[in-house]
Scaffold this active site. Structure first.
Site, PDB file in Angstrom:
ATOM      1  N   GLU A 104       0.833  -1.203   0.000  1.00  0.00           N
ATOM      2  CA  GLU A 104       0.000   0.000   0.000  1.00  0.00           C
ATOM      3  C   GLU A 104       0.869   1.255   0.000  1.00  0.00           C
ATOM      4  O   GLU A 104       2.079   1.197   0.207  1.00  0.00           O
ATOM      5  CB  GLU A 104      -0.919   0.008   1.212  1.00  0.00           C
ATOM      6  CG  GLU A 104      -0.185  -0.042   2.538  1.00  0.00           C
ATOM      7  CD  GLU A 104      -0.831   0.818   3.601  1.00  0.00           C
ATOM      8  OE1 GLU A 104      -1.007   2.013   3.334  1.00  0.00           O
ATOM      9  OE2 GLU A 104      -1.129   0.285   4.683  1.00  0.00           O
ATOM     10  N   LYS A 139      -5.289  10.704   0.694  1.00  0.00           N
ATOM     11  CA  LYS A 139      -5.528   9.340   1.164  1.00  0.00           C
ATOM     12  C   LYS A 139      -6.854   8.878   0.575  1.00  0.00           C
ATOM     13  O   LYS A 139      -7.885   9.512   0.795  1.00  0.00           O
ATOM     14  CB  LYS A 139      -5.587   9.319   2.692  1.00  0.00           C
ATOM     15  CG  LYS A 139      -5.980   7.983   3.303  1.00  0.00           C
ATOM     16  CD  LYS A 139      -6.118   8.127   4.817  1.00  0.00           C
ATOM     17  CE  LYS A 139      -6.668   6.863   5.449  1.00  0.00           C
ATOM     18  NZ  LYS A 139      -6.873   7.001   6.904  1.00  0.00           N
ATOM     19  N   VAL A 179      -5.777   0.234   2.715  1.00  0.00           N
ATOM     20  CA  VAL A 179      -5.868  -1.225   2.588  1.00  0.00           C
ATOM     21  C   VAL A 179      -6.976  -1.606   1.611  1.00  0.00           C
ATOM     22  O   VAL A 179      -6.783  -2.424   0.708  1.00  0.00           O
ATOM     23  CB  VAL A 179      -6.103  -1.875   3.967  1.00  0.00           C
ATOM     24  CG1 VAL A 179      -6.474  -3.353   3.812  1.00  0.00           C
ATOM     25  CG2 VAL A 179      -4.867  -1.742   4.840  1.00  0.00           C
ATOM     26  N   ASP A 211     -18.468   4.459  12.734  1.00  0.00           N
ATOM     27  CA  ASP A 211     -17.185   4.555  12.043  1.00  0.00           C
ATOM     28  C   ASP A 211     -16.582   3.157  11.924  1.00  0.00           C
ATOM     29  O   ASP A 211     -15.992   2.635  12.868  1.00  0.00           O
ATOM     30  CB  ASP A 211     -16.247   5.498  12.796  1.00  0.00           C
ATOM     31  CG  ASP A 211     -15.017   5.870  11.975  1.00  0.00           C
ATOM     32  OD1 ASP A 211     -14.800   5.250  10.909  1.00  0.00           O
ATOM     33  OD2 ASP A 211     -14.279   6.786  12.389  1.00  0.00           O
ATOM     34  N   SER A 253     -14.282   0.801   9.195  1.00  0.00           N
ATOM     35  CA  SER A 253     -13.406   0.905   8.028  1.00  0.00           C
ATOM     36  C   SER A 253     -13.936   0.123   6.832  1.00  0.00           C
ATOM     37  O   SER A 253     -14.456  -0.989   6.970  1.00  0.00           O
ATOM     38  CB  SER A 253     -12.008   0.390   8.388  1.00  0.00           C
ATOM     39  OG  SER A 253     -11.188   0.311   7.249  1.00  0.00           O
ATOM     40  N   ALA A 254     -13.750   0.717   5.657  1.00  0.00           N
ATOM     41  CA  ALA A 254     -14.087   0.027   4.408  1.00  0.00           C
ATOM     42  C   ALA A 254     -13.202  -1.193   4.179  1.00  0.00           C
ATOM     43  O   ALA A 254     -13.525  -2.047   3.346  1.00  0.00           O
ATOM     44  CB  ALA A 254     -13.952   0.988   3.229  1.00  0.00           C
ATOM     45  N   ASP A 255     -12.090  -1.284   4.931  1.00  0.00           N
ATOM     46  CA  ASP A 255     -11.220  -2.455   4.799  1.00  0.00           C
ATOM     47  C   ASP A 255     -11.993  -3.749   5.052  1.00  0.00           C
ATOM     48  O   ASP A 255     -11.756  -4.770   4.399  1.00  0.00           O
ATOM     49  CB  ASP A 255     -10.057  -2.385   5.798  1.00  0.00           C
ATOM     50  CG  ASP A 255      -9.119  -1.216   5.565  1.00  0.00           C
ATOM     51  OD1 ASP A 255      -9.292  -0.502   4.554  1.00  0.00           O
ATOM     52  OD2 ASP A 255      -8.219  -1.017   6.402  1.00  0.00           O
ATOM     53  N   LYS A 258      -5.392  -2.339  13.718  1.00  0.00           N
ATOM     54  CA  LYS A 258      -4.722  -1.294  14.491  1.00  0.00           C
ATOM     55  C   LYS A 258      -5.272  -1.256  15.918  1.00  0.00           C
ATOM     56  O   LYS A 258      -6.482  -1.327  16.140  1.00  0.00           O
ATOM     57  CB  LYS A 258      -4.883   0.059  13.803  1.00  0.00           C
ATOM     58  CG  LYS A 258      -4.215   0.131  12.433  1.00  0.00           C
ATOM     59  CD  LYS A 258      -4.347   1.524  11.830  1.00  0.00           C
ATOM     60  CE  LYS A 258      -3.615   1.612  10.493  1.00  0.00           C
ATOM     61  NZ  LYS A 258      -4.318   0.926   9.402  1.00  0.00           N
TER      62      LYS A 258
END
Length: 313
Positions: free
Chosen positions: A34, A95, A115, A147, A149-151, A168
């Site tokens: 990435e 980003k 990611v 919230d 993540s789209a990951d 994380k």
């Protein structure tokens, strides 16, 4: 049902570095990398040094590195030295996650891939293994903010193995593992029974699944996709013991960073860069050193998995 784009249409957006293109056409192992960590995760020149070092680690472990980014509206799979320098120094680089890809490409912009967007571009190029630092997930307090993540969504729908040091540690690891289970994404830890927490080898959560070697991980990938089980695999690779920051110590820093962020009223995609940067300050730079060490460690593991996967044919 919407038809998949043709190879010709995809080729009109993709720029494969010649070395990467040759490796893919010959069935040799390739590892995607990435670019958000380069443009938004570390200061210059550490970011360039880290990126070049990680690419070399991939080579040393038997695979071809393919750092992914969007430059001038082109999906870049493998970067030249000049492109890497631009990515590391140009403040206009945004980003970008999967939602941002069509806008950035259509308007000819520069983007450092997360990611999720790296997974998507890697899959378009035919790359099956991707190394990163840590994966996104469910943020703390997501019951109020939503919230997430789209990951996690990308892992559920894109056939790429993501090798990371877990999710994380600023996130809600327990809820993230629950979402991965719901989405049918195997969360597998390499060589340990406890799921790692990025900076720390221990999270307090048992790993849902475990493999002992890169060869075992590669066999899991082959069987999964041979069975038609769509979606990715999260392969968690615990940070080396010599580089880890104990979970108890990290939790103190994370709690302080979260309080500082709340006081500033930050939200959305600004949260993760702020928290990681604040934690660097609170740890006196130790977290940055750990971040670099775990990225290098993951690159080696990913290259070994990719090499074993290529041998399986």
């Amino acid at each position: 049902m919407t038809s998949k784009p043709s190879n010709d249409r995809l080729h009109s957006y993709l720029d494969l570095q010649p070395e990467v293109a040759a490796a893919l056409s010959q069935g040799r192992p390739v590892v995607a990398l990435e670019s958000t960590i380069i443009s938004h995760g570390m200061p210059y020149p550490q970011n360039v040094e880290m990126a070049r070092g990680v690419e070399q680690i991939v080579r040393d472990n038997g695979a071809v590195p393919a750092t992914i980014a969007v430059l001038g509206g082109r999906l870049k799979v493998g970067l030249s030295a000049d492109e890497l320098e631009l990515l590391a120094t140009d403040k206009a680089v945004q980003k970008i996650s999967t939602r941002d890809l069509p806008v950035t490409v259509a308007l000819g912009g520069h983007g450092a891939t997360t990611v999720a967007s790296t997974m998507r571009i890697a899959a378009l190029a035919g790359i099956r293994v991707f190394a990163t630092g840590g994966t996104g997930g469910v943020h703390r307090g997501a019951g109020e903010t939503m919230d997430i993540s789209a990951d996690l969504l990308e892992l559920a729908r894109t056939d790429v193995c993501v090798v990371s040091a877990g999710v994380k540690s600023i996130l809600d690891i327990g809820l993230t593992l629950e979402v991965l289970e719901t989405q049918g994404v195997p969360a597998i830890t390499l060589g340990a029974d406890e799921f790692p927490a990025f900076y720390s080898r221990r999270s307090g959560f048992s790993s849902p699944l475990t493999v002992q070697t890169p060869a075992e991980a590669a066999r899991v990938l082959k069987v999964k996709w041979d069975l038609g089980l769509t979606g990715g695999v999260l392969l968690a690779n615990p940070v080396p013991e010599t580089a880890e920051i104990p979970a108890e110590e990290m939790e103190t820093h994370i709690t302080r960073a979260l309080a500082d962020m709340a006081a500033l009223g930050l939200s959305g995609k600004d949260t993760t860069p702020y928290l990681l940067g604040r934690i660097v300050e609170l740890t006196g730079g130790r977290s940055l050193e750990t971040n670099i060490a775990l990225v290098r460690h993951n690159a080696a593991a990913a290259a070994q998995v990719a090499a074993e996967y290529a041998r399986l044919g």
